[in-house]
Design a protein around this motif. Sequence first.
Motif, PDB file in Angstrom:
ATOM      1  N   ALA A  64      30.264  22.747  37.403  1.00  0.00           N
ATOM      2  CA  ALA A  64      29.419  23.463  38.360  1.00  0.00           C
ATOM      3  C   ALA A  64      27.967  23.484  37.897  1.00  0.00           C
ATOM      4  O   ALA A  64      27.039  23.303  38.714  1.00  0.00           O
ATOM      5  CB  ALA A  64      29.935  24.888  38.550  1.00  0.00           C
ATOM      6  N   ARG A  65      27.758  23.685  36.601  1.00  0.00           N
ATOM      7  CA  ARG A  65      26.382  23.683  36.079  1.00  0.00           C
ATOM      8  C   ARG A  65      25.747  22.308  36.231  1.00  0.00           C
ATOM      9  O   ARG A  65      24.571  22.190  36.597  1.00  0.00           O
ATOM     10  CB  ARG A  65      26.371  24.123  34.619  1.00  0.00           C
ATOM     11  CG  ARG A  65      26.508  25.628  34.420  1.00  0.00           C
ATOM     12  CD  ARG A  65      26.122  26.041  33.013  1.00  0.00           C
ATOM     13  NE  ARG A  65      27.005  25.433  32.028  1.00  0.00           N
ATOM     14  CZ  ARG A  65      28.123  25.993  31.573  1.00  0.00           C
ATOM     15  NH1 ARG A  65      28.498  27.183  32.026  1.00  0.00           N
ATOM     16  NH2 ARG A  65      28.868  25.385  30.671  1.00  0.00           N
TER      17      ARG A  65
ATOM     18  N   LEU B  36      26.373  20.077  38.418  1.00  0.00           N
ATOM     19  CA  LEU B  36      26.122  19.790  39.836  1.00  0.00           C
ATOM     20  C   LEU B  36      25.263  20.852  40.506  1.00  0.00           C
ATOM     21  O   LEU B  36      25.070  20.815  41.722  1.00  0.00           O
ATOM     22  CB  LEU B  36      27.461  19.666  40.570  1.00  0.00           C
ATOM     23  CG  LEU B  36      28.386  18.547  40.080  1.00  0.00           C
ATOM     24  CD1 LEU B  36      29.695  18.552  40.859  1.00  0.00           C
ATOM     25  CD2 LEU B  36      27.702  17.183  40.191  1.00  0.00           C
ATOM     26  N   HIS B  37      24.771  21.826  39.689  1.00  0.00           N
ATOM     27  CA  HIS B  37      23.916  22.901  40.199  1.00  0.00           C
ATOM     28  C   HIS B  37      24.603  23.675  41.316  1.00  0.00           C
ATOM     29  O   HIS B  37      24.006  24.019  42.342  1.00  0.00           O
ATOM     30  CB  HIS B  37      22.570  22.345  40.694  1.00  0.00           C
ATOM     31  CG  HIS B  37      21.835  21.572  39.643  1.00  0.00           C
ATOM     32  ND1 HIS B  37      21.251  22.153  38.537  1.00  0.00           N
ATOM     33  CD2 HIS B  37      21.618  20.224  39.514  1.00  0.00           C
ATOM     34  CE1 HIS B  37      20.689  21.229  37.793  1.00  0.00           C
ATOM     35  NE2 HIS B  37      20.896  20.037  38.351  1.00  0.00           N
ATOM     36  N   ARG B  38      25.868  23.959  41.104  1.00  0.00           N
ATOM     37  CA  ARG B  38      26.641  24.743  42.060  1.00  0.00           C
ATOM     38  C   ARG B  38      26.834  26.158  41.522  1.00  0.00           C
ATOM     39  O   ARG B  38      26.663  26.403  40.328  1.00  0.00           O
ATOM     40  CB  ARG B  38      27.999  24.091  42.313  1.00  0.00           C
ATOM     41  CG  ARG B  38      27.897  22.746  43.035  1.00  0.00           C
ATOM     42  CD  ARG B  38      29.278  22.141  43.196  1.00  0.00           C
ATOM     43  NE  ARG B  38      29.215  20.878  43.933  1.00  0.00           N
ATOM     44  CZ  ARG B  38      30.258  20.079  44.124  1.00  0.00           C
ATOM     45  NH1 ARG B  38      31.456  20.419  43.633  1.00  0.00           N
ATOM     46  NH2 ARG B  38      30.117  18.949  44.795  1.00  0.00           N
ATOM     47  N   PRO B  39      27.224  27.098  42.381  1.00  0.00           N
ATOM     48  CA  PRO B  39      27.446  28.478  41.912  1.00  0.00           C
ATOM     49  C   PRO B  39      28.589  28.533  40.896  1.00  0.00           C
ATOM     50  O   PRO B  39      29.490  27.689  40.894  1.00  0.00           O
ATOM     51  CB  PRO B  39      27.818  29.233  43.195  1.00  0.00           C
ATOM     52  CG  PRO B  39      27.310  28.388  44.311  1.00  0.00           C
ATOM     53  CD  PRO B  39      27.377  26.974  43.837  1.00  0.00           C
TER      54      PRO B  39
ATOM     55  N   PRO C 262      31.930  29.159  39.505  1.00  0.00           N
ATOM     56  CA  PRO C 262      33.214  29.295  40.216  1.00  0.00           C
ATOM     57  C   PRO C 262      33.989  30.545  39.823  1.00  0.00           C
ATOM     58  O   PRO C 262      35.011  30.861  40.444  1.00  0.00           O
ATOM     59  CB  PRO C 262      33.973  28.026  39.817  1.00  0.00           C
ATOM     60  CG  PRO C 262      33.391  27.651  38.486  1.00  0.00           C
ATOM     61  CD  PRO C 262      31.941  28.050  38.550  1.00  0.00           C
TER      62      PRO C 262
END
Length: 455
Positions: free
Chosen positions: A408-409, A411-414, A416
């Motif tokens: 997630a980090r 891919l710059h996603r929130p 999880p």
Amino acid sequence: MTVLLYVLGVLFVALGVGLSIGLHEIGHLVPAKKFGVKVTQYMVGFGPTVWSTRRGETEYGIKAIPLGGYIRMIGMFPPRPGDRPGMLRVSSTGRFSQLADEARQLSLEEVQPGDEDRVFYKLSVPKKVVVMLGGPMMNLLIGVVLLGGIVSLYGVATPQKGADVAAVSECVVAAEQATAKTTCTPSDPKTPAYQAGVRPGDRFVSIAGQPITSTTDVGRLVRPRVGQPTPVVVERDGRQVTLTITPIRNTVQQVDDQGRPRVDAQGRPVTVDAGFIGVSSQTPVAYVPQPVTEVPGIVGEQLKATAGIVLKIPQKMKGVAEAAFGSGQRDPNGPVSVVGVGRMAGEAASGGVPWIGGRDGINPFVFLLSLMASLNFALFVFNLIPLLPLDGGHVAGALWEGLKRSVARLLHRPDPGHVDVAKALPVAYAVSTVLIVMSALLIYADVVKPVNLGG
């Protein structure tokens, strides 16, 4: 005295198993407390509580059935949608206690004010791994200390020059009948060795004046001397005894230059008529202490062998079932239950195993220590299996959480969030059921068809 020694051997193993379980759970308890997790219970055993005491926020105790143990940490599983605020599902580190928790449909436990950040699921991934690996690592440490002490202080079995009498045949049996005939009748002729008074445990010194340096020397010197009275010197109870033996002609199995029996393409013995006295010999051994630098390699081999057994448990359980309910024999290198370990300890302590005790056998106490080392290595390897309710299942859940967050980090996603390993409870139910069935089968097999240490 034999019965007393048997009981002492069983009690030794029972105490050793209890200590191994207790130290396993301490391996979880210490890092959990160090990382601030609230631990409400530390128990050795399961079932009804026999004794307990409270120290601070933790209840320490012993339960009636000493075949497991657990510590109870608050918040092993994160809350799920619909759970009441301030309430978390109950669970613990022990396999049997987890099964009980699950059977109660994960009842809720109230988080006291100030404990909101003292829950297990909020630990970082490395800390979760340390807590859950603490138990298996404690078993590994116990095994290393015990095996290392045996290897460096007592020694390992090392072949020596010479030949010992392993067994003496009472009557003359041809090679093709040796596997079929197990008892002698009054009409069967006695073997020359039996008539001359050779005993199991004697060590050959010389035959016909020729020194004995290996087991192959025995057959080499006996076979040409059919009908010739032959002086045989053996060492017995620290003194040399001279016997006169006259080999007879008999059908015996051929051996190669290394003393290995010859067989044909169909696996049948290759025989020859030669001199025969009626003994089987074995290479003597001595226990030679090893330098500490050899311990890691020996521990590695032990772990490799243990892992091989654990990985083949499904295959070996078939053999256990066939032995328990049929005429098959137990595999001496196969799995056993705690009952089986106790029987082994009793037999070893009471002198019921030929290769334990005596001049060349391993010391019974050392054997019991090696048994406990093997048990702890098995607990270490078994608990690493990445399935709930084993410790390895919780480790796998923590690593999966860490992997999801790392991805997630990247891919710059929130974030999880926490992984809820409780979602794998169907697997835990299945594994627990299999473990219970296996345990019951092993206990039954160890009662009706125990492993024969005497070979």
